[in-house]
Enzyme design. Structure first.
Site, short mmCIF file in Angstrom:
data_model
loop_
_atom_site.label_atom_id
_atom_site.label_comp_id
_atom_site.label_asym_id
_atom_site.label_seq_id
_atom_site.Cartn_x
_atom_site.Cartn_y
_atom_site.Cartn_z
N SER A 1 10.25 74.95 88.20
CA SER A 1 9.27 74.17 87.88
C SER A 1 9.34 72.92 87.92
O SER A 1 10.49 72.40 87.82
CB SER A 1 8.72 74.78 86.45
OG SER A 1 8.08 73.61 85.78
N TYR B 1 10.92 76.51 77.73
CA TYR B 1 10.48 77.04 79.22
C TYR B 1 11.19 76.18 80.15
O TYR B 1 11.52 76.57 81.10
CB TYR B 1 8.98 76.89 79.18
CG TYR B 1 8.47 77.03 80.62
CD1 TYR B 1 8.12 78.21 80.97
CD2 TYR B 1 8.03 75.82 81.39
CE1 TYR B 1 7.78 78.38 82.32
CE2 TYR B 1 7.57 75.96 82.69
CZ TYR B 1 7.42 77.14 83.25
OH TYR B 1 6.72 77.24 84.36
P1 NAP Z 1 0.32 83.96 85.95
O1 NAP Z 1 -0.72 83.40 86.71
O2 NAP Z 1 0.45 83.96 84.47
O3 NAP Z 1 1.09 85.25 86.40
C1 NAP Z 1 2.39 85.89 86.05
C2 NAP Z 1 2.69 87.04 86.79
O4 NAP Z 1 4.17 87.44 86.51
C3 NAP Z 1 1.90 88.30 86.94
O5 NAP Z 1 1.99 88.95 87.91
C4 NAP Z 1 2.54 88.86 85.65
O6 NAP Z 1 2.16 90.14 85.77
C5 NAP Z 1 4.30 88.65 85.88
N1 NAP Z 1 4.90 88.94 84.65
C6 NAP Z 1 4.51 88.01 83.63
N2 NAP Z 1 5.61 88.41 82.60
C7 NAP Z 1 6.24 89.44 83.06
C8 NAP Z 1 7.18 90.47 82.42
N3 NAP Z 1 7.60 90.23 81.19
N4 NAP Z 1 7.49 91.46 83.19
C9 NAP Z 1 6.96 91.64 84.55
N5 NAP Z 1 5.99 90.98 84.87
C10 NAP Z 1 5.65 89.84 84.36
O7 NAP Z 1 1.72 82.86 86.30
P2 NAP Z 1 1.66 81.84 87.36
O8 NAP Z 1 0.99 80.60 86.95
O9 NAP Z 1 1.37 82.26 88.73
O10 NAP Z 1 3.29 81.59 87.48
C11 NAP Z 1 4.25 81.91 88.43
C12 NAP Z 1 5.62 81.44 88.33
O11 NAP Z 1 5.59 79.96 88.71
C13 NAP Z 1 6.18 81.37 86.91
O12 NAP Z 1 7.43 81.63 87.10
C14 NAP Z 1 5.96 80.06 86.33
O13 NAP Z 1 6.66 79.74 85.53
C15 NAP Z 1 5.99 79.32 87.75
N6 NAP Z 1 5.28 77.89 87.41
C16 NAP Z 1 3.86 77.82 87.26
C17 NAP Z 1 3.29 76.76 87.14
C18 NAP Z 1 1.65 76.67 86.84
O14 NAP Z 1 1.20 75.72 86.94
N7 NAP Z 1 1.05 77.87 86.96
C19 NAP Z 1 3.85 75.58 87.41
C20 NAP Z 1 5.17 75.56 87.38
C21 NAP Z 1 5.73 76.87 87.66
P3 NAP Z 1 0.97 90.82 84.90
O15 NAP Z 1 -0.11 90.49 85.92
O16 NAP Z 1 1.04 92.59 85.08
O17 NAP Z 1 0.96 90.51 83.44
#
Ligand code: NAP
Length: 254
Positions: free
Chosen positions: A147, A160
């Protein structure tokens, strides 16, 4: 272009958001993709349908991360699915994308929140990699989704941010460890990307505009913005890059 033809990839958290974008892109480039998810089966199914529509190959693997048997369960299913397709357990690309957010300033942090964030975002990932190394082919790729909160102070989610800082340190050490096997290890650091994770933070047009203004391009990131960078890191074209944390925030807070 079929830059990943003949490769097998495992993408964690690929049912939604950034992970879905990554899984789709890797499949479009020719990889057989394992779409890992935690519990949202309908969303995982949708990712598979999208990949199928693109003419790609993928299967789903369900495992809750951050609990004791999560990692073993994941690989048991992954290897079972590969065997069903007549493939051995070896694979080429591991994308550690699954993660959770947790808004809490320092005075709001609880031991439970701390433990949960580190269990899912950091601890599970270390053991996912440790187990992957049994079957990840020499010349393989490990890509960790970190991140921009490791570069830009973000006290709104202090723990986080710390979990992702640990991930960057892990990336660096691992790259050195795995160099002799020709495996590259890199991290990608998104800024705000339009996904479920931050939907509450951009509930109003004003709030969304404030987040968009972080980037010099004055918009939120899209999963495809991150997926294209990951696809490059997964390809042979990135072979001389390892141990790096690549900013993928659209120039946020330069
Ligand atoms: P998201 O839309 O909330 O999706 C999260 C994904 O991770 C889903 O596929 C979820 O599965 C899975 N997941 C979450 N907790 C889990 C657990 N305990 N066990 C197994 N699977 C789990 O998240 P995103 O925004 O795409 O984020 C993806 C990555 O990018 C993360 O590491 C996040 O920290 C990073 N990131 C995101 C942002 C942002 O702005 N969105 C910015 C910086 C970094 P289910 O669908 O089955 O729940």
């Amino acid at each position: 272009m079929d830059t990943l033809g003949g490769k097998t990839a495992l993408v964690t958290g690929a049912s939604r958001g950034i992970g879905r974008g990554i899984a789709r892109r890797l499949a479009q480039k020719g990889a057989l993709v394992a779409v890992h998810y935690g519990g949202n089966e309908a969303a995982a199914r949708e990712t598979l349908d999208l990949i199928d529509r693109d003419g790609g190959r993928a299967f789903a693997v369900r495992a809750e991360l951050g609990v004791s048997d999560g990692v073993e369960g994941l690989y048991a299913q992954f290897e079972g699915e590969l065997a069903e397709r007549g493939e051995g357990p070896e694979f080429d690309i591991l994308v550690n994308n699954a993660g959770i957010s947790g808004s809490a300033r320092i005075h709001e942090v609880t031991p439970e929140l701390f433990d949960r964030l580190f269990a899912v975002n950091t601890r599970s990932l270390v053991f996912l990699v440790q187990r992957a190394l049994k079957n990840l082919r020499d010349g393989g790729r490990i890509i960790n989704v970190s991140s921009a909160a490791t570069r830009i102070a973000y006290p709104e989610s202090v723990v986080y941010s710390m979990t992702k800082g640990a991930l960057n340190t892990f990336t660096l050490a691992l790259a050195k460890e795995l160099g002799e096997r020709g495996i590259t290890v890199n991290a990608v650091s998104p800024g705000f990307v339009e996904t479920d994770m931050n939907a509450a933070r951009r509930a109003t047009p004003e709030a969304e505009a404030r987040l968009a203004a972080w980037s010099v391009f004055n918009r939120l990131g899209r999963p495809t913005d991150i997926a294209d960078i990951v696809a490059f890191l997964a390809s042979d074209a990135s072979r001389w890059i390892t141990g790096q944390c690549i900013d993928a925030s659209g120039g946020s807070h330069l």
